[in-house]
Design a protein around this motif. Structure first.
Motif, PDB file in Angstrom:
ATOM      1  N   TYR A  83       0.787  -1.258  -0.020  1.00 49.36           N
ATOM      2  CA  TYR A  83       0.023   0.107  -0.012  1.00 49.36           C
ATOM      3  C   TYR A  83       0.888   1.114  -0.081  1.00 49.36           C
ATOM      4  CZ  TYR A  83      -3.482   3.306   1.676  1.00 49.36           C
ATOM      5  OH  TYR A  83      -4.425   4.344   1.978  1.00 49.36           O
ATOM      6  N   LEU A  84       1.896   1.211   0.827  1.00 46.62           N
ATOM      7  CA  LEU A  84       2.743   2.098   1.098  1.00 46.62           C
ATOM      8  C   LEU A  84       3.764   2.544  -0.499  1.00 46.62           C
ATOM      9  CD1 LEU A  84       4.067   1.855   4.551  1.00 46.62           C
ATOM     10  CD2 LEU A  84       2.612   3.841   3.582  1.00 46.62           C
ATOM     11  N   GLU A  85       4.033   1.683  -0.922  1.00 49.79           N
ATOM     12  CA  GLU A  85       4.868   1.392  -2.314  1.00 49.79           C
ATOM     13  C   GLU A  85       3.872   1.984  -3.485  1.00 49.79           C
ATOM     14  OE1 GLU A  85       6.324  -2.579  -3.005  1.00 49.79           O
ATOM     15  OE2 GLU A  85       7.218  -2.787  -1.320  1.00 49.79           O
ATOM     16  N   CYS A  86       2.613   1.630  -3.670  1.00 52.44           N
ATOM     17  CA  CYS A  86       1.909   2.111  -4.456  1.00 52.44           C
ATOM     18  C   CYS A  86       1.204   3.257  -4.152  1.00 52.44           C
ATOM     19  CB  CYS A  86       0.809   0.943  -4.580  1.00 52.44           C
ATOM     20  SG  CYS A  86       1.524  -0.480  -5.218  1.00 52.44           S
ATOM     21  N   GLY A  87       1.187   4.034  -3.135  1.00 54.97           N
ATOM     22  CA  GLY A  87       0.845   5.499  -2.754  1.00 54.97           C
ATOM     23  C   GLY A  87      -0.748   5.401  -2.568  1.00 54.97           C
ATOM     24  N   GLY A  88      -1.061   4.092  -2.133  1.00 58.33           N
ATOM     25  CA  GLY A  88      -2.543   3.918  -1.712  1.00 58.33           C
ATOM     26  C   GLY A  88      -3.379   2.778  -2.356  1.00 58.33           C
ATOM     27  N   ALA A  89      -4.676   2.686  -2.368  1.00 61.36           N
ATOM     28  CA  ALA A  89      -5.338   1.757  -2.893  1.00 61.36           C
ATOM     29  C   ALA A  89      -5.654   1.867  -4.417  1.00 61.36           C
ATOM     30  CB  ALA A  89      -6.517   1.496  -2.219  1.00 61.36           C
ATOM     31  N   THR A  90      -4.462   1.785  -5.143  1.00 60.02           N
ATOM     32  CA  THR A  90      -4.551   2.015  -6.480  1.00 60.02           C
ATOM     33  C   THR A  90      -4.819   0.742  -7.362  1.00 60.02           C
ATOM     34  OG1 THR A  90      -2.210   1.689  -6.747  1.00 60.02           O
ATOM     35  CG2 THR A  90      -2.807   4.025  -6.598  1.00 60.02           C
ATOM     36  N   GLU A  91      -4.990   0.678  -8.648  1.00 64.98           N
ATOM     37  CA  GLU A  91      -5.332  -0.572  -9.378  1.00 64.98           C
ATOM     38  C   GLU A  91      -3.868  -1.439  -9.260  1.00 64.98           C
ATOM     39  OE1 GLU A  91      -6.116  -1.794 -14.196  1.00 64.98           O
ATOM     40  OE2 GLU A  91      -6.791  -0.103 -13.078  1.00 64.98           O
ATOM     41  N   GLU A  92      -2.879  -0.809  -9.341  1.00 66.34           N
ATOM     42  CA  GLU A  92      -1.499  -1.378  -9.140  1.00 66.34           C
ATOM     43  C   GLU A  92      -1.535  -2.134  -7.954  1.00 66.34           C
ATOM     44  OE1 GLU A  92       3.358  -0.631  -9.387  1.00 66.34           O
ATOM     45  OE2 GLU A  92       2.028   0.945  -8.973  1.00 66.34           O
ATOM     46  N   PHE A  93      -1.871  -1.481  -6.916  1.00 70.03           N
ATOM     47  CA  PHE A  93      -1.843  -2.256  -5.271  1.00 70.03           C
ATOM     48  C   PHE A  93      -2.727  -3.508  -5.449  1.00 70.03           C
ATOM     49  CE2 PHE A  93      -4.719  -2.123  -1.481  1.00 70.03           C
ATOM     50  CZ  PHE A  93      -3.675  -2.792  -0.599  1.00 70.03           C
ATOM     51  N   TYR A  94      -4.093  -3.337  -5.810  1.00 67.59           N
ATOM     52  CA  TYR A  94      -4.894  -4.557  -6.000  1.00 67.59           C
ATOM     53  C   TYR A  94      -4.399  -5.717  -6.683  1.00 67.59           C
ATOM     54  CZ  TYR A  94      -8.391  -2.060  -3.244  1.00 67.59           C
ATOM     55  OH  TYR A  94      -9.115  -1.578  -2.246  1.00 67.59           O
ATOM     56  N   LYS A  95      -3.693  -5.371  -7.801  1.00 63.47           N
ATOM     57  CA  LYS A  95      -3.112  -6.314  -8.710  1.00 63.47           C
ATOM     58  C   LYS A  95      -1.960  -6.955  -8.006  1.00 63.47           C
ATOM     59  CE  LYS A  95      -1.157  -7.051 -13.454  1.00 63.47           C
ATOM     60  NZ  LYS A  95      -0.921  -6.536 -14.681  1.00 63.47           N
ATOM     61  N   LYS A  96      -0.969  -6.216  -7.134  1.00 61.47           N
ATOM     62  CA  LYS A  96       0.096  -7.062  -6.502  1.00 61.47           C
ATOM     63  C   LYS A  96      -0.302  -7.844  -5.313  1.00 61.47           C
ATOM     64  CE  LYS A  96       3.818  -3.666  -7.512  1.00 61.47           C
ATOM     65  NZ  LYS A  96       4.919  -2.730  -6.919  1.00 61.47           N
ATOM     66  N   ILE A  97      -1.427  -7.041  -4.631  1.00 57.84           N
ATOM     67  CA  ILE A  97      -1.630  -7.998  -3.387  1.00 57.84           C
ATOM     68  C   ILE A  97      -2.298  -9.352  -3.725  1.00 57.84           C
ATOM     69  CG2 ILE A  97      -1.353  -5.944  -1.838  1.00 57.84           C
ATOM     70  CD1 ILE A  97      -4.595  -6.187  -1.795  1.00 57.84           C
ATOM     71  N   SER A  98      -3.088  -9.130  -5.122  1.00 56.40           N
ATOM     72  CA  SER A  98      -3.776 -10.625  -5.265  1.00 56.40           C
ATOM     73  C   SER A  98      -3.061 -11.490  -5.628  1.00 56.40           C
ATOM     74  CB  SER A  98      -4.809 -10.073  -6.395  1.00 56.40           C
ATOM     75  OG  SER A  98      -4.103  -9.688  -7.517  1.00 56.40           O
ATOM     76  N   ALA A  99      -1.496 -11.306  -5.924  1.00 58.79           N
ATOM     77  CA  ALA A  99      -0.694 -12.348  -6.241  1.00 58.79           C
ATOM     78  C   ALA A  99      -0.239 -12.934  -4.966  1.00 58.79           C
ATOM     79  CB  ALA A  99       0.539 -11.753  -7.169  1.00 58.79           C
ATOM     80  N   LEU A 100      -0.468 -12.728  -3.813  1.00 59.25           N
ATOM     81  CA  LEU A 100       0.096 -13.085  -2.685  1.00 59.25           C
ATOM     82  C   LEU A 100      -0.786 -14.248  -2.121  1.00 59.25           C
ATOM     83  CD1 LEU A 100       0.617  -9.778  -0.454  1.00 59.25           C
ATOM     84  CD2 LEU A 100       2.577 -11.080  -1.729  1.00 59.25           C
ATOM     85  N   ASP A 101      -0.110 -15.073  -1.610  1.00 58.82           N
ATOM     86  CA  ASP A 101      -0.907 -16.212  -0.845  1.00 58.82           C
ATOM     87  C   ASP A 101      -1.508 -15.588   0.331  1.00 58.82           C
ATOM     88  OD1 ASP A 101       0.201 -18.112  -2.612  1.00 58.82           O
ATOM     89  OD2 ASP A 101       1.495 -19.046  -1.295  1.00 58.82           O
ATOM     90  N   GLY A 102      -2.713 -16.196   0.485  1.00 61.49           N
ATOM     91  CA  GLY A 102      -3.673 -15.678   1.648  1.00 61.49           C
ATOM     92  C   GLY A 102      -4.508 -14.274   1.455  1.00 61.49           C
ATOM     93  N   VAL A 103      -4.282 -13.698   0.256  1.00 65.45           N
ATOM     94  CA  VAL A 103      -4.995 -12.406  -0.017  1.00 65.45           C
ATOM     95  C   VAL A 103      -6.240 -12.579  -0.975  1.00 65.45           C
ATOM     96  CG1 VAL A 103      -4.829 -10.150  -0.930  1.00 65.45           C
ATOM     97  CG2 VAL A 103      -3.112 -11.160   0.569  1.00 65.45           C
ATOM     98  N   TYR A 104      -7.275 -12.402  -0.662  1.00 63.26           N
ATOM     99  CA  TYR A 104      -8.414 -12.464  -1.759  1.00 63.26           C
ATOM    100  C   TYR A 104      -8.985 -10.975  -1.868  1.00 63.26           C
ATOM    101  CZ  TYR A 104     -13.377 -13.714  -3.079  1.00 63.26           C
ATOM    102  OH  TYR A 104     -14.466 -13.388  -3.757  1.00 63.26           O
ATOM    103  N   VAL A 105      -9.248 -10.686  -2.942  1.00 65.93           N
ATOM    104  CA  VAL A 105      -9.841  -9.288  -3.467  1.00 65.93           C
ATOM    105  C   VAL A 105     -10.982  -9.719  -4.088  1.00 65.93           C
ATOM    106  CG1 VAL A 105      -9.413  -7.155  -4.776  1.00 65.93           C
ATOM    107  CG2 VAL A 105      -7.432  -8.087  -3.814  1.00 65.93           C
ATOM    108  N   PRO A 106     -12.119  -9.610  -3.432  1.00 62.24           N
ATOM    109  CA  PRO A 106     -13.489  -9.739  -3.942  1.00 62.24           C
ATOM    110  C   PRO A 106     -13.787  -9.110  -5.251  1.00 62.24           C
ATOM    111  CG  PRO A 106     -13.792  -8.762  -1.683  1.00 62.24           C
ATOM    112  CD  PRO A 106     -12.210  -8.916  -1.998  1.00 62.24           C
ATOM    113  N   ALA A 107     -13.315  -8.083  -5.448  1.00 72.15           N
ATOM    114  CA  ALA A 107     -13.823  -7.081  -6.470  1.00 72.15           C
ATOM    115  C   ALA A 107     -12.954  -7.759  -7.816  1.00 72.15           C
ATOM    116  CB  ALA A 107     -13.266  -5.695  -6.541  1.00 72.15           C
TER     117      ALA A 107
END
Length: 594
Positions: free
Chosen positions: A174-198
């Motif tokens: 979140y800090l690297e991406c400067g907030g809840a950006t599209e890039e942020f959600y794309k990056k975190i969804s690649a992590l084990d244990g992270v589910y982005v329902p959108a």
């Protein structure tokens, strides 16, 4: 502030809301600000170990971590009337000012409390309503997130599996991406244990059943529990809590494989802390809190390979007045030596079923002789009260199994009478309605209906031996628990409707509003019964896109064994090929601990 003081003076237990607990960390606003929210009362939340571990993971990264608990209805109503938004415990900061508010979902009947807390905080309830606004990330973790779909409309992110580090990993991105950006959600969804329902879109057929998913999420897993994050101090609550004591987590996971037990499958594999680590942690907590008791927690503490060594180590290192509590001893791992280290109140055993046949069905690999020997060992150690837990409505249950519950009570009474005892024996029987849960071999089973459960309860009322105290659970809360555990996204509108009907604190018997829930299902045109029916084995289940690393084929095999009354046994007797060893190096570890 003066008005808030007046509210505190007239509400019940104002110490729930004041903060300033002895030993509590003093957080300061930092590069990332997280509030750990527990959707139940302070007394319940302050006893939870998991939220302390998650908060510690943020603190270790130099981030701010504070807490918030669901205010009782009197205080919540007072906050509304004053126009004061729900605030965190230490900083007294509005929840909406944090970067992330995280909810710990321990029990399905806490779901409306999530909406209650968000509304009190002035945060829009649904993800869609928050889009484009200046609001914190609304996230959730805990065991209920293994089926996140019923709450998918309300959360931005779900954390599935072990939450020691993945929550804070997301904060770093979140800090690297400067907030809840599209890039942020794309990056975190690649992590084990992270589910982005959108980003995951379930598709439903004409009959409402799930047809397919886009995406798959593997649970996060901590392989080395001994080196994992653990707080070295606890805040001492301002008022009495559910568990007023220091707690150490001996191990995570369970070897046993009881077919009804969701925790036994979703927390696999077993990972342990060493005697040395546990002794150090217990001593640090006693020194920082002044508690007089340490609880040795796990799903089955008696299966810890060096429990005797641990008890000796703790006795040698802790002050002599500190007692040890072992709350999760199985019948077949009970030892009188362990009982000597606990306070002589009542001892709890969970046979779960009344006959050997039904215990074999559920893979509860204990015999009646072991139950009676454990009881005798407890009586010889000084206990005179026994609590027995059973389930009603288990697959294949018959009247003979119900009678078996009565017979066990008679036999325990006979064991107690063999010797002269100082006190009269007290036996309590508690019977809960079986709830078929995701990621168990019984996830395909139907739940017994109200008439069936009422018949079983009435049978025990009539046939239990005189003097045995009997308690049972109300039917509708158990039905609702099953519906929410096995539900899909369509239930989001039911949860929202129930909340608007006045449903909060649904896990509290005296506050449960059955009519509010029934009205919600009716208003939304949804039949609760469709979620507790028997599922076909080839059906796509609403939670099938979550990977807890246990093969579905293994669960199906266990279901077939259940109907054949075959016992699989436990993992200590050899690998049962559930699929974890091919996914997780920790599953290949030894059965002992250093």
């Amino acid at each position: 502030m003066g008005s808030l003081r007046k509210l505190l003076l007239k509400c019940e237990k104002p110490s729930r809301y004041t903060g300033g607990e002895y030993g509590a960390p003093k957080p300061e606003w930092g590069k990332f600000n997280f509030c750990m929210c527990f959707p139940d009362l302070y007394e319940v939340g302050m006893s939870n170990l998991g939220i302390k571990i998650v908060a510690k993971s943020f603190e270790e990264r130099g981030m701010c971590a504070d807490f918030c608990f669901a205010p009782a209805r009197d205080f919540g109503q007072g906050l509304k009337e004053l126009g004061v938004p729900l605030y965190s415990l230490a900083l007294k900061a509005p929840l909406k000012d944090f970067d992330m508010v995280g909810f710990s979902l321990q029990y399905e009947l806490c779901y409306t409390n999530v909406l209650y807390m968000l509304e009190l905080a002035g945060i829009p309830l649904t993800r869609e309503e928050r889009r484009g606004g200046n609001y914190p990330l609304v996230v959730a973790g805990g065991p209920c997130t293994v089926n996140p779909e019923p709450l998918a409309d309300f959360f931005d992110i779900f954390f599935i599996g072990d939450g020691e580090s993945v929550d804070a990993d997301v904060a770093e991105i979140y800090l690297e991406c400067g907030g809840a950006t599209e890039e942020f959600y794309k990056k975190i969804s690649a992590l084990d244990g992270v589910y982005v329902p959108a980003l995951v879109h379930p598709e439903y057929g004409k009959n409402g059943e799930t047809e397919r998913f886009t995406g798959r999420v593997k649970k996060a897993l901590v392989s080395d529990l001994d080196g994992a994050i653990f707080p070295d101090r606890f805040a001492v609550p301002n008022c009495e809590t559910v568990h007023d004591r220091a707690v150490v987590e001996v191990m995570r996971g369970c070897y046993r494989g009881c077919r009804f037990c969701q925790a036994g499958f979703i927390y696999r594999p077993v990972r342990k802390r060493s005697v040395k680590t546990l002794t150090r942690q217990a001593c640090a907590l006693i020194e920082s809190t002044g508690y007089g008791e340490v609880s040795l927690n796990s799903l089955s503490t008696g299966d810890y390979g060096k429990l005797s060594d641990l008890l000796k180590s703790l006795k040698g290192a802790l002050p002599p007045e500190v007692t040890l509590a072992l709350p999760s001893l199985r019948v077949d791992s009970f030892d009188g030596e362990f009982a000597q280290d606990s306070r002589k109140t009542s001892l709890t055993f969970a046979p779960e079923a009344g006959t050997q046949r039904l215990r074999d069905v559920i893979n509860k690999d204990i015999t009646e002789d072991e139950i009676l020997k454990a009881a005798e060992s407890a009586f010889d150690a000084g206990y005179s009260a026994v609590k027995l837990y059973f389930m009603l409505g288990l697959p294949t249950e018959t009247d003979e199994d119900l009678q078996g519950i009565c017979d066990i009570c008679e036999k325990i009474r006979a064991v107690y009478a063999r010797k002269k005892r100082q006190k009269a024996l007290r036996i309590s029987v508690s019977a809960a309605t079986f709830v078929p849960k995701p990621f168990t071999p019984f996830q395909w089973e139907r739940q017994a209906d109200e008439a069936e459960v009422a018949y079983k309860q009435d049978y025990l009322i009539k046939h239990l031996p005189r003097g045995v105290k009997f308690s049972w659970s109300a039917y509708y809360p158990s039905l609702l628990e099953a519906v929410l555990a096995r539900g899909d996204r369509a239930l989001g509108k039911v949860i929202l409707s129930a909340y608007k009907n006045g449903c909060t604190f649904d896990g509290w018997d005296n506050l449960f509003f059955e009519e509010g829930w029934k009205k919600a299902f009716d208003n939304c045109g949804i039949c609760a019964g469709q979620y507790v029916r028997e599922r076909t084995e080839d059906e796509i289940l609403p939670w099938d896109f979550i990977d807890v690393m246990v093969d579905k084929k293994f669960l199906l095999g266990e279901r077939k064994k259940a109907y054949a009354c075959e016992v699989t046994g436990n993992c200590m007797q050899g690998c049962k090929a559930c699929g974890l060893q091919k996914n997780c190096p920790a599953a290949k570890g030894s059965y002992d601990c250093v």
